[in-house]
Design an enzyme around this catalytic site. Structure first.
Site, PDB file in Angstrom:
ATOM      1  N   GLU A  47       0.855  -1.192   0.000  1.00  0.00           N
ATOM      2  CA  GLU A  47       0.000   0.000   0.000  1.00  0.00           C
ATOM      3  C   GLU A  47       0.886   1.235   0.000  1.00  0.00           C
ATOM      4  OE1 GLU A  47      -2.876   0.562   3.076  1.00  0.00           O
ATOM      5  OE2 GLU A  47      -3.352  -1.572   3.120  1.00  0.00           O
ATOM      6  N   ASP A  58      -5.534   8.189  10.296  1.00  0.00           N
ATOM      7  CA  ASP A  58      -4.127   7.888  10.555  1.00  0.00           C
ATOM      8  C   ASP A  58      -3.731   8.148  11.999  1.00  0.00           C
ATOM      9  OD1 ASP A  58      -3.986   7.314   7.902  1.00  0.00           O
ATOM     10  OD2 ASP A  58      -2.958   9.161   7.319  1.00  0.00           O
TER      11      ASP A  58
END
EC number: 4.2.1.20
Length: 257
Positions: A47, A58
C-alpha cells in the site's frame, strides 16, 4: 474477471503480508528503492499512502510521515508519475483520502493509475454507499476498490459488503486510528472468522499489527495482515535490515484455517 490482487492474496498456505508506506516520506526519489526492498522482503503487495493535510484515519506515526512528505511537496499526481516507471512486480495499492483524488479529477486519476503496477484502491473516507463515485470508472480494468469493514458492522452489512467485494476485504481490527497496538478486542477472532466464511475474496486484518505474534494470531482466522505504522517507523529510523528480517518471518507464518 478475478482481479490480479485477489489472485495474489488468495489460495496460499502462508499468510499474505501487505505493507504500508507513505509515498514521498524520505523524498519521492527514494520511493522505488523502498518498493523494491519490500518486494525483496517477501511481501505480497504494498500500500502506498498519499499525503493529505487532514488524515482522519491515521495514527501519529503515519500522520508524521504524511507531514514529512507534504514538506517535500509530494502530491498524488507526482506519486503516480513516479510509479509509471516502477519495476516492481507485485501489486501496489493506492491508499488516498477522496480529496486528493477529486483535486486531480477521477477520470485522470484512473487513467494514470492504469499506467502503473497499482491494482487496488483504498479510500478510507469514501462511505460504502458512495462507492459509485469511483466504481463506474473501474469497469473493465484490473483495479479493485477495496472495502474497509469495521468491528461494529452488523452481519447484514458485512454480507452486503462481502457480496460486492473485489480485491480483498480490509478488516479494521480496532475502533480508532492506525498505530501499534498491544491488545485487540476479545471478539476480533469471531468477527474475522465469520467475515472470512462469507467472503468470496481474501480477508486481511489491519490497524495495529506490529509483531509476529499478531501475524500468527490473525493467520488462524483470516488470510493475512496489513502492517503499516511499524514499517513506516522502521524505514524512517533506517532499520532496514531488521525490517527485512521481520517481514520475511511474517511472510513465512502458515495459515491455520
Amino acid at each position: 474477471m478475478t482481479k490480479t490482487l485477489t489472485k495474489k492474496l488468495a489460495n496460499k498456505d502462508h499468510a499474505s503480508v501487505v505493507t504500508y508506506i507513505m509515498g514521498g516520506d524520505g523524498g519521492l526519489d527514494n520511493l522505488e528503492e523502498q518498493l523494491l526492498f519490500l518486494e525483496k522482503s517477501g511481501v505480497s503487495a504494498i500500500e502506498i499512502g498519499i499525503p493529505f493535510s487532514d488524515p482522519v484515519a491515521d495514527g501519529p506515526v503515519i500522520q508524521l510521515a504524511g507531514l514529512r512528505a507534504l514538506k517535500e511537496r509530494v502530491s498524488l499526481e507526482a506519486i503516480l508519475t513516479k510509479l509509471a516507471t516502477s519495476k516492481v512486480q507485485i501489486p501496489l495499492i493506492i491508499m488516498s483520502y477522496i480529496n486528493p483524488i477529486f483535486h486531480l479529477g477521477i477520470p485522470k486519476f484512473i487513467e494514470m493509475v492504469q499506467k502503473t503496477p497499482v491494482k487496488g484502491l483504498i479510500i478510507p473516507d469514501l462511505p460504502y454507499e458512495h462507492r459509485t463515485l469511483i466504481t463506474p470508472e473501474l469497469k473493465g480494468t484490473d483495479i479493485a476498490l477495496i472495502p474497509l469493514v469495521s468491528l461494529t458492522s452488523p452481519k447484514e452489512r458485512l454480507e452486503e459488503i462481502a457480496n460486492q467485494a473485489e480485491g480483498f476485504i480490509y478488516a479494521v481490527t480496532v475502533n480508532g486510528t492506525t498505530g501499534v497496538r498491544n491488545e485487540f478486542n476479545t471478539h476480533i477472532d469471531t468477527h474475522l472468522a465469520y467475515l472470512k466464511s462469507i467472503s468470496p475474496v481474501p480477508v486481511l486484518a489491519g490497524f495495529g499489527v506490529s509483531s509476529i505474534e499478531h501475524v500468527e494470531k490473525f493467520a488462524r482466522v483470516c488470510d493475512g495482515v496489513i502492517i503499516g505504522s511499524k514499517v513506516v517507523q522502521m524505514l524512517h529510523d533506517g532499520e532496514t535490515r531488521e525490517l527485512g528480517t521481520f517481514l520475511q518471518n511474517a511472510a513465512e507464518v502458515q495459515i491455520e484455517n
